[in-house]
Enzyme design. Structure first.
Site, PDB file in Angstrom:
ATOM      1  N   GLU A 124      75.567  21.573  24.229  1.00 23.28           N
ATOM      2  CA  GLU A 124      74.170  21.182  24.464  1.00 23.28           C
ATOM      3  C   GLU A 124      73.264  22.094  23.655  1.00 23.28           C
ATOM      4  O   GLU A 124      73.736  23.068  23.040  1.00 23.28           O
ATOM      5  CB  GLU A 124      73.844  21.249  25.962  1.00 23.28           C
ATOM      6  CG  GLU A 124      74.569  20.184  26.769  1.00 23.28           C
ATOM      7  CD  GLU A 124      74.317  20.271  28.256  1.00 23.28           C
ATOM      8  OE1 GLU A 124      73.227  20.666  28.658  1.00 23.28           O
ATOM      9  OE2 GLU A 124      75.244  19.949  29.022  1.00 23.28           O
ATOM     10  N   HIS A 149      62.551  18.693  30.155  1.00 26.88           N
ATOM     11  CA  HIS A 149      63.737  18.202  29.442  1.00 26.88           C
ATOM     12  C   HIS A 149      63.238  17.241  28.365  1.00 26.88           C
ATOM     13  O   HIS A 149      62.407  16.372  28.644  1.00 26.88           O
ATOM     14  CB  HIS A 149      64.674  17.496  30.414  1.00 26.88           C
ATOM     15  CG  HIS A 149      66.049  17.299  29.854  1.00 26.88           C
ATOM     16  ND1 HIS A 149      66.307  16.461  28.796  1.00 26.88           N
ATOM     17  CD2 HIS A 149      67.238  17.857  30.188  1.00 26.88           C
ATOM     18  CE1 HIS A 149      67.602  16.506  28.517  1.00 26.88           C
ATOM     19  NE2 HIS A 149      68.187  17.358  29.347  1.00 26.88           N
ATOM     20  N   ARG A 209      65.647  23.764  24.448  1.00 21.28           N
ATOM     21  CA  ARG A 209      64.786  22.729  25.030  1.00 21.28           C
ATOM     22  C   ARG A 209      63.304  22.923  24.809  1.00 21.28           C
ATOM     23  O   ARG A 209      62.570  21.957  24.644  1.00 21.28           O
ATOM     24  CB  ARG A 209      65.010  22.702  26.533  1.00 21.28           C
ATOM     25  CG  ARG A 209      66.099  21.802  26.867  1.00 21.28           C
ATOM     26  CD  ARG A 209      66.311  21.726  28.319  1.00 21.28           C
ATOM     27  NE  ARG A 209      67.696  21.316  28.430  1.00 21.28           N
ATOM     28  CZ  ARG A 209      68.380  21.322  29.537  1.00 21.28           C
ATOM     29  NH1 ARG A 209      67.830  21.735  30.641  1.00 21.28           N
ATOM     30  NH2 ARG A 209      69.618  20.906  29.539  1.00 21.28           N
ATOM     31  N   HIS A 212      61.750  19.286  34.482  1.00 16.10           N
ATOM     32  CA  HIS A 212      63.184  19.275  34.804  1.00 16.10           C
ATOM     33  C   HIS A 212      63.634  20.469  35.636  1.00 16.10           C
ATOM     34  O   HIS A 212      64.485  20.338  36.500  1.00 16.10           O
ATOM     35  CB  HIS A 212      63.934  19.260  33.469  1.00 16.10           C
ATOM     36  CG  HIS A 212      65.418  19.187  33.580  1.00 16.10           C
ATOM     37  ND1 HIS A 212      66.059  18.103  34.134  1.00 16.10           N
ATOM     38  CD2 HIS A 212      66.391  20.055  33.196  1.00 16.10           C
ATOM     39  CE1 HIS A 212      67.370  18.307  34.086  1.00 16.10           C
ATOM     40  NE2 HIS A 212      67.593  19.489  33.544  1.00 16.10           N
ATOM     41  N   ARG A 265      65.400  28.462  30.265  1.00 19.71           N
ATOM     42  CA  ARG A 265      66.818  28.442  30.654  1.00 19.71           C
ATOM     43  C   ARG A 265      67.677  27.742  29.603  1.00 19.71           C
ATOM     44  O   ARG A 265      67.333  26.654  29.128  1.00 19.71           O
ATOM     45  CB  ARG A 265      66.968  27.702  31.981  1.00 19.71           C
ATOM     46  CG  ARG A 265      68.397  27.477  32.410  1.00 19.71           C
ATOM     47  CD  ARG A 265      68.444  26.712  33.693  1.00 19.71           C
ATOM     48  NE  ARG A 265      67.963  25.369  33.526  1.00 19.71           N
ATOM     49  CZ  ARG A 265      68.740  24.290  33.484  1.00 19.71           C
ATOM     50  NH1 ARG A 265      70.039  24.409  33.586  1.00 19.71           N
ATOM     51  NH2 ARG A 265      68.212  23.097  33.363  1.00 19.71           N
TER      52      ARG A 265
HETATM   53  P1  FAD Z   1      69.508  21.805  45.100  1.00 24.79           P
HETATM   54  O1  FAD Z   1      70.788  21.298  44.587  1.00 24.79           O
HETATM   55  O2  FAD Z   1      68.296  21.070  44.702  1.00 24.79           O
HETATM   56  O3  FAD Z   1      69.578  21.826  46.690  1.00 24.79           O
HETATM   57  C1  FAD Z   1      68.418  22.073  47.454  1.00 24.79           C
HETATM   58  C2  FAD Z   1      68.728  21.841  48.911  1.00 24.79           C
HETATM   59  O4  FAD Z   1      67.679  22.392  49.696  1.00 24.79           O
HETATM   60  C3  FAD Z   1      68.837  20.387  49.323  1.00 24.79           C
HETATM   61  O5  FAD Z   1      69.907  20.272  50.219  1.00 24.79           O
HETATM   62  C4  FAD Z   1      67.536  20.124  50.076  1.00 24.79           C
HETATM   63  O6  FAD Z   1      67.625  19.160  51.101  1.00 24.79           O
HETATM   64  C5  FAD Z   1      67.314  21.491  50.695  1.00 24.79           C
HETATM   65  N1  FAD Z   1      65.921  21.739  51.062  1.00 24.79           N
HETATM   66  C6  FAD Z   1      64.844  21.835  50.264  1.00 24.79           C
HETATM   67  N2  FAD Z   1      63.739  22.089  50.977  1.00 24.79           N
HETATM   68  C7  FAD Z   1      64.124  22.148  52.278  1.00 24.79           C
HETATM   69  C8  FAD Z   1      63.449  22.348  53.505  1.00 24.79           C
HETATM   70  N3  FAD Z   1      62.119  22.543  53.569  1.00 24.79           N
HETATM   71  N4  FAD Z   1      64.167  22.332  54.644  1.00 24.79           N
HETATM   72  C9  FAD Z   1      65.505  22.120  54.631  1.00 24.79           C
HETATM   73  N5  FAD Z   1      66.191  21.911  53.493  1.00 24.79           N
HETATM   74  C10 FAD Z   1      65.517  21.924  52.331  1.00 24.79           C
HETATM   75  N6  FAD Z   1      72.001  22.259  35.652  1.00 24.79           N
HETATM   76  C11 FAD Z   1      73.128  22.591  34.982  1.00 24.79           C
HETATM   77  O7  FAD Z   1      73.545  23.758  34.998  1.00 24.79           O
HETATM   78  N7  FAD Z   1      73.831  21.639  34.310  1.00 24.79           N
HETATM   79  C12 FAD Z   1      73.440  20.342  34.263  1.00 24.79           C
HETATM   80  O8  FAD Z   1      74.104  19.501  33.667  1.00 24.79           O
HETATM   81  C13 FAD Z   1      72.245  19.981  34.928  1.00 24.79           C
HETATM   82  N8  FAD Z   1      71.785  18.707  34.892  1.00 24.79           N
HETATM   83  C14 FAD Z   1      70.696  18.372  35.635  1.00 24.79           C
HETATM   84  C15 FAD Z   1      70.283  17.031  35.676  1.00 24.79           C
HETATM   85  C16 FAD Z   1      69.229  16.654  36.487  1.00 24.79           C
HETATM   86  C17 FAD Z   1      68.792  15.221  36.509  1.00 24.79           C
HETATM   87  C18 FAD Z   1      68.563  17.626  37.269  1.00 24.79           C
HETATM   88  C19 FAD Z   1      67.433  17.231  38.165  1.00 24.79           C
HETATM   89  C20 FAD Z   1      68.949  18.954  37.212  1.00 24.79           C
HETATM   90  C21 FAD Z   1      70.013  19.338  36.403  1.00 24.79           C
HETATM   91  N9  FAD Z   1      70.427  20.662  36.338  1.00 24.79           N
HETATM   92  C22 FAD Z   1      71.567  20.979  35.648  1.00 24.79           C
HETATM   93  C23 FAD Z   1      69.792  21.684  37.161  1.00 24.79           C
HETATM   94  C24 FAD Z   1      70.660  21.904  38.405  1.00 24.79           C
HETATM   95  O9  FAD Z   1      71.180  20.678  38.851  1.00 24.79           O
HETATM   96  C25 FAD Z   1      69.876  22.550  39.528  1.00 24.79           C
HETATM   97  O10 FAD Z   1      69.160  23.650  39.053  1.00 24.79           O
HETATM   98  C26 FAD Z   1      70.822  23.036  40.622  1.00 24.79           C
HETATM   99  O11 FAD Z   1      71.668  21.998  41.011  1.00 24.79           O
HETATM  100  C27 FAD Z   1      70.024  23.563  41.803  1.00 24.79           C
HETATM  101  O12 FAD Z   1      70.900  23.817  42.855  1.00 24.79           O
HETATM  102  P2  FAD Z   1      70.342  24.426  44.208  1.00 24.79           P
HETATM  103  O13 FAD Z   1      71.498  24.515  45.119  1.00 24.79           O
HETATM  104  O14 FAD Z   1      69.562  25.622  43.909  1.00 24.79           O
HETATM  105  O15 FAD Z   1      69.303  23.332  44.735  1.00 24.79           O
HETATM  106  C1  SIN Z   2      71.518  17.716  30.779  1.00 26.67           C
HETATM  107  O1  SIN Z   2      72.570  17.169  31.051  1.00 26.67           O
HETATM  108  O2  SIN Z   2      70.891  17.520  29.740  1.00 26.67           O
HETATM  109  C2  SIN Z   2      70.946  18.696  31.763  1.00 26.67           C
HETATM  110  C3  SIN Z   2      71.580  19.999  31.583  1.00 26.67           C
HETATM  111  C4  SIN Z   2      70.791  21.081  32.262  1.00 26.67           C
HETATM  112  O3  SIN Z   2      69.701  20.858  32.755  1.00 26.67           O
HETATM  113  O4  SIN Z   2      71.293  22.203  32.267  1.00 26.67           O
END
Ligand code: FAD
Ligand code: SIN
Length: 534
Positions: free
Chosen positions: A117, A245, A293, A354, A389
Site C-alpha cells: 500500500e 483516504h 495518503r 478515514h 498514519r
Molecule cells: P473499533 O474497531 O472501531 O471498535 C470500537 C468499539 O467501541 C466498537 O465495538 C463500538 O461499539 C465501541 N464503542 C464506541 N463508543 C462506545 C460507547 N460510547 N459505548 C460503548 N461502546 C462504544 N486499518 C488497518 O490497519 N488496515 C486496514 O486495512 C484498514 N482498513 C480500513 C478500512 C475502513 C473502511 C476503515 C473504516 C478503517 C480501516 N482501517 C484499517 C482502520 C482500522 O480498521 C481501525 O483503526 C481499527 O480497526 C480500530 O480498532 P479499534 O478496536 O480501536 O476500534
Molecule cells: C485500505 O485498505 O486502503 C485501508 C488501509 C488502512 O486504512 O490502513
C-alpha cells in the site's frame, strides 16, 4: 450497579484482543466488554487492505518498516514506539493466526501473499482478500466466546468515565491524581443508566469519522471515548491530524459510510487519473499513486478544485481480471452493484475522512494520564502515526498495545479495589426530547462545518469560521442535554461536537503545515517539532 475487575469499552480489535489476553491469563478475573451496538459492528470489521508486518526477512526488515512509518509520520512519530510496534508486531499477528484468523497465501500455499500500500517500500501487508477486518473480527469473537470469564454487554452505551468529580471533588486539567472508578452506561434496551464499577477501565472506542460528511467509518464512529476522556480532564493530543483516504467510491447520492476502494488496489497496479484520462500523480510525488495518503489525498483535492470535478478515476482496466476478482471480490461486486465494471470502466473515487491519528495520549504501556485508566486502538495517540498514519499500521498498533496493556494490568490488578461510594447517575429534571429532528439537523450542520472549513486544506479564516459556527451548535446541544432524557443520538452529537471543536482548535494552534495538516496561511514546516496537547 455492576462490579467487574476490568471494564473494556469497545469490542473492536483493540478491546477484544485485550479482553481475550486477560481472560486467558487469569481465569479468576471477571472481564466486561461493552459495545454500543452489536459485538461485530466496529471500524475493525470494515478494514480491507490488511495488517502491515515484516514477514519476509529475505526482502524486508524492521528497519525498512520503521523508516516507512517515520517517513509517513512527517517528524511527529515517537521513534521508540515505532520500533516497539514494528518489532513486536509479527508476534502479535502470529497470535491471532493461532486463534484462527486466516490470511491469504500465495498460489503454491508455501508463503503468505503479501500486498503493498501507499508509503510502504516493500510488500508486507497480510490480508484476507479485501475483507481482512471482517476476518479478524470474526476470529476474535469466536475466541472470546470460548472464555467464560468475559461478559459482552451488547447495546450498552458508555456515557461518562467516573472520577473524583462524581464524588463532588473539583477536578481540572491540572489536577495531578485523577482516578477512574468505572463508567456510567446506558442500557439501550431498558433505558436505565447503570453504574459499572471497575478496578481498571480501558477505553477502546475507535474513531470519529462521523464528524465529516464523507467518511469510510461506520455510524458508530462518533469519538465517544475521546470526548469522555476530554470531559474527565484527561490528556489528549494531535487531534488536528485527520486522515482522508484518497479513494472512496464516488456515488452521486453520497452514502454514509462511503464505500472504500482499498489502497491495496493501487498496490496491485491501479492508477489514478483525471476525468480526461490523464495520469497526474507524477506532478506531486515520484511514488505516484503509491505515495503516502496525505500527499495523494491533497493531490486529488487540488485536481478536483482546479478542474471543478466531483471525482477522479482509479483505472484498473489494464489489470488481470481473474487476479483482480480473486484479490478484491467485495470491491468488484460493490462496483458492479452501482453499475461499474472495474475491468471495463474506470472507478470514480473521492477522498473521504478515514482515520484520526490523534486522541487519548498513552504511554508505552497504554496508560492514560488518568490512574486506573488505559486506552487502546484508534481512540489513542501513542506516538505511532505521528502526523500521518502509514497504511495498515492501525490494526497492528491495536494488537501490540492490547498485549502491552494486558501485561501492565496483570502487574497491578491485585493491588486495586472497587470504589463503592459512587452515586447513581443523576436524571433529575429531565424530560423526553420533543423534536428529535433537531438532533439530525445539528449533526448535518456539524458535518458541513467540518467538511467545508476543516477539511484537507485549511486556513485561519476557515478555522475561525468553523469555531464560531460550532459554538452555537454547542450551546444548543448542551441546553438539550441538560433538559431532556439521555439518548444515544444526543450523546453522540454532543461527543462529535467535542471532537469537531478539538480538531479545529488543534488545527488553529498548529502554525505550520505538516503531514495531514495543511494550511494555506503556513504552507511550510516551521522547524519546531511540537505536539498540540489538549
Ligand atoms: P473499533 O474497531 O472501531 O471498535 C470500537 C468499539 O467501541 C466498537 O465495538 C463500538 O461499539 C465501541 N464503542 C464506541 N463508543 C462506545 C460507547 N460510547 N459505548 C460503548 N461502546 C462504544 N486499518 C488497518 O490497519 N488496515 C486496514 O486495512 C484498514 N482498513 C480500513 C478500512 C475502513 C473502511 C476503515 C473504516 C478503517 C480501516 N482501517 C484499517 C482502520 C482500522 O480498521 C481501525 O483503526 C481499527 O480497526 C480500530 O480498532 P479499534 O478496536 O480501536 O476500534
Ligand atoms: C485500505 O485498505 O486502503 C485501508 C488501509 C488502512 O486504512 O490502513
Amino acid at each position: 450497579m455492576i462490579q467487574t475487575d476490568v471494564l473494556v469499552i469497545g469490542s473492536g480489535i483493540a478491546g477484544l484482543t485485550l479482553a481475550i489476553k486477560l481472560a486467558k491469563q487469569r481465569s479468576d478475573l471477571q472481564i466486561s466488554v461493552l459495545t454500543k451496538t452489536n459485538e461485530g459492528e466496529s471500524n475493525t470489521a470494515y478494514a480491507q487492505g490488511g495488517v502491515a508486518a515484516v514477514w519476509n526477512f529475505e526482502t524486508d526488515s524492521f528497519d525498512k518498516h520503521v523508516a516507512d512509518t517515520l517517513d509517513a509520520g512527517d517528524g511527529l512519530c515517537d521513534e521508540d514506539i515505532v520500533n516497539i510496534v514494528v518489532e513486536e508486531g509479527p508476534l502479535r499477528v502470529r497470535e491471532i493466526i493461532d486463534w484462527g484468523a486466516r490470511f491469504d497465501r500465495e498460489q503454491s500455499g508455501a508463503a503468505y501473499d503479501l500486498g503493498r500500500e501507499g508509503g510502504h517500500s516493500e510488500n508486507r501487508i497480510l490480508h484476507y482478500k479485501d475483507l481482512t477486518g471482517w476476518e479478524i473480527q470474526r476470529s476474535l469473537m469466536a475466541e472470546q466466546k470460548e472464555l467464560t470469564n468475559i461478559t459482552v454487554y451488547e447495546h450498552f452505551f458508555a456515557l461518562d468515565l467516573i472520577t473524583q468529580h462524581h464524588l463532588g471533588y473539583m477536578v481540572t486539567r491540572v489536577t495531578p491524581d485523577i482516578e477512574c472508578y468505572g463508567a456510567y452506561v446506558l442500557d439501550k434496551e431498558t433505558h436505565r443508566v447503570e453504574t459499572i464499577l471497575a478496578k481498571t477501565t480501558v477505553v477502546a472506542t475507535g474513531g470519529a469519522g462521523q464528524v465529516y460528511r464523507n467518511t469510510t467509518n461506520p455510524v458508530i464512529a462518533t469519538g465517544d471515548g475521546i470526548a469522555m476522556m476530554y470531559r474527565a480532564k484527561g490528556r489528549l493530543e494531535n487531534m488536528e491530524f485527520i486522515q482522508f483516504h484518497p479513494t472512496a467510491l464516488y456515488t452521486p447520492a453520497g452514502d454514509n459510510p462511503v464505500f472504500l476502494v482499498s489502497e491495496a488496489v493501487r498496490g496491485f497496479g491501479g492508477i489514478l487519473k483525471t476525468q480526461d484520462g490523464a495520469e497526474f500523480m507524477q506532478h506531486y510525488d515520484e511514488r505516484k499513486s503509491l505515495a503516502p495518503r496525505d500527499i495523494v489525498a491533497r493531490a486529488i483535492d487540488n485536481e478536483l478544485k482546479k478542474r471543478g470535478d466531483d471525482f477522479v478515476y482509479l483505472d484498473c482496466t489494464h489489470l488481470d481480471p481473474e487476479a483482480f476478482v480473486a484479490h478484491f471480490p467485495t470491491i468488484h461486486q460493490k462496483c458492479l452493484d452501482v453499475g461499474i465494471d472495474p475491468m471495463q470502466d474506470m472507478i470514480p473515487v473521492v477522498p473521504a475522512c478515514h482515520y484520526i491519528c490523534g486522541g487519548i495520549r498513552v504511554d508505552e504501556h497504554g496508560r492514560s494520564s488518568i490512574k486506573q485508566l488505559y486506552a487502546c486502538g484508534e481512540c489513542t495517540s501513542p506516538g505511532l502515526p505521528g502526523a500521518n498514519r502509514l497504511a495498515s499500521n492501525s490494526l497492528l498498533e491495536a494488537m501490540v498495545f492490547a498485549h502491552r496493556i494486558h501485561l501492565d494490568v496483570l502487574k497491578h490488578i491485585d493491588q486495586l479495589d472497587w470504589r463503592t461510594d459512587i452515586p447513581d447517575w443523576n436524571t433529575k429534571g429531565t424530560t423526553d426530547p420533543r423534536e428529535m429532528v433537531l438532533l439530525t439537523q445539528s449533526w448535518r450542520e456539524l458535518k458541513d462545518i467540518m467538511s467545508n472549513y476543516v477539511g484537507i486544506v485549511r486556513s485561519n479564516v476557515r478555522l475561525k469560521r468553523a469555531l464560531d459556527r460550532m459554538l452555537l451548535l454547542y450551546q444548543e446541544t448542551e441546553a438539550l442535554y441538560t433538559t431532556t432524557n439521555i439518548s444515544p443520538p444526543l450523546c453522540e452529537l454532543r461527543n462529535l461536537i467535542t471532537i469537531g471543536y478539538l480538531v479545529t482548535r488543534s488545527a488553529a494552534m498548529r502554525r505550520e503545515s505538516r503531514g495531514l495538516h495543511y494550511t494555506t496561511d503556513f504552507p511550510n514546516k516551521n522547524g519546531h517539532i511540537e505536539t498540540c496537547i489538549l
